[in-house]
Design a protein around this motif. Structure first.
Motif, PDB file in Angstrom:
ATOM      1  N   GLY A 125       0.783  -1.226   0.000  1.00  0.00           N
ATOM      2  CA  GLY A 125       0.000   0.000   0.000  1.00  0.00           C
ATOM      3  C   GLY A 125       0.815   1.277   0.000  1.00  0.00           C
ATOM      4  O   GLY A 125       0.263   2.365   0.117  1.00  0.00           O
ATOM      5  N   VAL A 126       2.128   1.164  -0.134  1.00  0.00           N
ATOM      6  CA  VAL A 126       2.973   2.358  -0.140  1.00  0.00           C
ATOM      7  C   VAL A 126       2.839   3.052  -1.490  1.00  0.00           C
ATOM      8  O   VAL A 126       2.959   2.418  -2.541  1.00  0.00           O
ATOM      9  N   ALA A 167       2.813   7.474  -3.250  1.00  0.00           N
ATOM     10  CA  ALA A 167       3.240   8.855  -3.020  1.00  0.00           C
ATOM     11  C   ALA A 167       2.535   9.417  -1.789  1.00  0.00           C
ATOM     12  O   ALA A 167       1.320   9.291  -1.650  1.00  0.00           O
ATOM     13  N   GLY A 168       3.322   9.986  -0.896  1.00  0.00           N
ATOM     14  CA  GLY A 168       2.778  10.596   0.310  1.00  0.00           C
ATOM     15  C   GLY A 168       2.639   9.664   1.505  1.00  0.00           C
ATOM     16  O   GLY A 168       2.436  10.118   2.623  1.00  0.00           O
ATOM     17  N   THR A 169       2.752   8.351   1.283  1.00  0.00           N
ATOM     18  CA  THR A 169       2.696   7.401   2.400  1.00  0.00           C
ATOM     19  C   THR A 169       3.907   7.638   3.292  1.00  0.00           C
ATOM     20  O   THR A 169       5.019   7.836   2.805  1.00  0.00           O
ATOM     21  N   ARG A 170       3.685   7.609   4.596  1.00  0.00           N
ATOM     22  CA  ARG A 170       4.798   7.779   5.546  1.00  0.00           C
ATOM     23  C   ARG A 170       5.317   6.401   5.946  1.00  0.00           C
ATOM     24  O   ARG A 170       4.583   5.606   6.527  1.00  0.00           O
ATOM     25  N   VAL A 171       6.580   6.154   5.633  1.00  0.00           N
ATOM     26  CA  VAL A 171       7.201   4.854   5.871  1.00  0.00           C
ATOM     27  C   VAL A 171       8.333   5.012   6.873  1.00  0.00           C
ATOM     28  O   VAL A 171       9.187   5.880   6.708  1.00  0.00           O
ATOM     29  N   MET A 172       8.333   4.168   7.905  1.00  0.00           N
ATOM     30  CA  MET A 172       9.451   4.137   8.839  1.00  0.00           C
ATOM     31  C   MET A 172      10.195   2.820   8.653  1.00  0.00           C
ATOM     32  O   MET A 172       9.596   1.747   8.741  1.00  0.00           O
ATOM     33  N   VAL A 173      11.486   2.908   8.385  1.00  0.00           N
ATOM     34  CA  VAL A 173      12.340   1.735   8.249  1.00  0.00           C
ATOM     35  C   VAL A 173      13.057   1.550   9.577  1.00  0.00           C
ATOM     36  O   VAL A 173      13.774   2.437  10.027  1.00  0.00           O
ATOM     37  N   VAL A 174      12.837   0.398  10.203  1.00  0.00           N
ATOM     38  CA  VAL A 174      13.444   0.103  11.508  1.00  0.00           C
ATOM     39  C   VAL A 174      14.465  -1.011  11.299  1.00  0.00           C
ATOM     40  O   VAL A 174      14.096  -2.175  11.153  1.00  0.00           O
ATOM     41  N   ALA A 175      15.738  -0.645  11.242  1.00  0.00           N
ATOM     42  CA  ALA A 175      16.780  -1.641  11.004  1.00  0.00           C
ATOM     43  C   ALA A 175      18.148  -1.023  11.181  1.00  0.00           C
ATOM     44  O   ALA A 175      18.305   0.197  11.120  1.00  0.00           O
ATOM     45  N   ASP A 176      19.143  -1.897  11.388  1.00  0.00           N
ATOM     46  CA  ASP A 176      20.531  -1.453  11.399  1.00  0.00           C
ATOM     47  C   ASP A 176      20.897  -1.008   9.989  1.00  0.00           C
ATOM     48  O   ASP A 176      20.300  -1.460   9.008  1.00  0.00           O
ATOM     49  N   VAL A 177      21.883  -0.151   9.902  1.00  0.00           N
ATOM     50  CA  VAL A 177      22.311   0.316   8.584  1.00  0.00           C
ATOM     51  C   VAL A 177      23.023  -0.828   7.860  1.00  0.00           C
ATOM     52  O   VAL A 177      24.030  -1.350   8.333  1.00  0.00           O
ATOM     53  N   ASP A 178      22.454  -1.238   6.750  1.00  0.00           N
ATOM     54  CA  ASP A 178      23.080  -2.199   5.856  1.00  0.00           C
ATOM     55  C   ASP A 178      22.522  -1.954   4.456  1.00  0.00           C
ATOM     56  O   ASP A 178      21.719  -1.045   4.253  1.00  0.00           O
ATOM     57  N   LEU A 179      22.923  -2.758   3.518  1.00  0.00           N
ATOM     58  CA  LEU A 179      22.477  -2.534   2.141  1.00  0.00           C
ATOM     59  C   LEU A 179      20.963  -2.644   2.012  1.00  0.00           C
ATOM     60  O   LEU A 179      20.354  -1.892   1.246  1.00  0.00           O
ATOM     61  N   ASP A 180      20.347  -3.552   2.753  1.00  0.00           N
ATOM     62  CA  ASP A 180      18.900  -3.724   2.654  1.00  0.00           C
ATOM     63  C   ASP A 180      18.146  -2.481   3.116  1.00  0.00           C
ATOM     64  O   ASP A 180      17.116  -2.128   2.553  1.00  0.00           O
ATOM     65  N   VAL A 182       6.748   6.631  15.725  1.00  0.00           N
ATOM     66  CA  VAL A 182       5.646   6.353  14.792  1.00  0.00           C
ATOM     67  C   VAL A 182       4.544   7.389  14.981  1.00  0.00           C
ATOM     68  O   VAL A 182       4.003   7.926  14.012  1.00  0.00           O
ATOM     69  N   ALA A 183       4.231   7.689  16.234  1.00  0.00           N
ATOM     70  CA  ALA A 183       3.164   8.662  16.510  1.00  0.00           C
ATOM     71  C   ALA A 183       3.545  10.064  16.041  1.00  0.00           C
ATOM     72  O   ALA A 183       2.759  10.739  15.374  1.00  0.00           O
ATOM     73  N   VAL A 184       4.749  10.488  16.370  1.00  0.00           N
ATOM     74  CA  VAL A 184       5.191  11.832  15.988  1.00  0.00           C
ATOM     75  C   VAL A 184       5.301  11.946  14.472  1.00  0.00           C
ATOM     76  O   VAL A 184       4.896  12.950  13.874  1.00  0.00           O
ATOM     77  N   GLY A 185       5.860  10.906  13.841  1.00  0.00           N
ATOM     78  CA  GLY A 185       6.032  10.927  12.385  1.00  0.00           C
ATOM     79  C   GLY A 185       4.789  10.507  11.629  1.00  0.00           C
ATOM     80  O   GLY A 185       4.757  10.557  10.413  1.00  0.00           O
ATOM     81  N   ARG A 186       3.769  10.081  12.375  1.00  0.00           N
ATOM     82  CA  ARG A 186       2.508   9.610  11.778  1.00  0.00           C
ATOM     83  C   ARG A 186       2.765   8.581  10.673  1.00  0.00           C
ATOM     84  O   ARG A 186       2.182   8.648   9.589  1.00  0.00           O
ATOM     85  N   SER A 187       3.626   7.619  10.985  1.00  0.00           N
ATOM     86  CA  SER A 187       3.973   6.588   9.999  1.00  0.00           C
ATOM     87  C   SER A 187       2.773   5.720   9.653  1.00  0.00           C
ATOM     88  O   SER A 187       2.030   5.294  10.530  1.00  0.00           O
ATOM     89  N   ASP A 188       2.594   5.497   8.367  1.00  0.00           N
ATOM     90  CA  ASP A 188       1.529   4.615   7.881  1.00  0.00           C
ATOM     91  C   ASP A 188       1.996   3.169   7.821  1.00  0.00           C
ATOM     92  O   ASP A 188       1.209   2.250   7.999  1.00  0.00           O
ATOM     93  N   VAL A 189       3.284   2.981   7.513  1.00  0.00           N
ATOM     94  CA  VAL A 189       3.849   1.659   7.326  1.00  0.00           C
ATOM     95  C   VAL A 189       5.201   1.600   8.018  1.00  0.00           C
ATOM     96  O   VAL A 189       5.985   2.546   7.930  1.00  0.00           O
ATOM     97  N   GLN A 190       5.467   0.492   8.726  1.00  0.00           N
ATOM     98  CA  GLN A 190       6.778   0.286   9.333  1.00  0.00           C
ATOM     99  C   GLN A 190       7.411  -0.911   8.638  1.00  0.00           C
ATOM    100  O   GLN A 190       6.779  -1.958   8.489  1.00  0.00           O
TER     101      GLN A 190
END
Length: 92
Positions: free
Chosen positions: A35-36, A38-51, A82-90
């Protein structure tokens, strides 16, 4: 133009510009199925790597607003982000 030239190198893994483009398109397809768009707020939760870089680029390719969070944060800390950024998808 830079197809075969190195683009990313993290923790011994390397990708060329062509590989980054190809893989970010593929990840964008998966994000789109979630469902992502244009305009969808996505939060990526992960260590920094290529993925993580590919997920970030894929979300940007779709026009999503993207933020990053470290997986070492507590559930409460991530919940506040998530609340502050109003993320739609994590994306884990």
């Amino acid at each position: 133009m830079h197809g075969g030239r190195p683009a990313l190198s993290i923790a011994g893994r390397r990708l060329t510009h062509s590989e980054v483009a190809e893989r970010s398109v593929r990840v964008a397809g998966s994000l789109h199925k979630l469902g992502v768009a244009a305009g969808t707020r996505v939060m990526v939760v992960a260590d920094v790597d290529l993925d993580v870089v590919l997920a970030y680029l894929a979300a940007l390719r779709l026009g999503a607003v993207t933020s990053l969070a470290h997986p070492g944060y507590t559930t409460g800390e991530i919940g506040r982000l998530v609340a502050v950024g109003r993320s739609d998808v994590q994306v884990p």
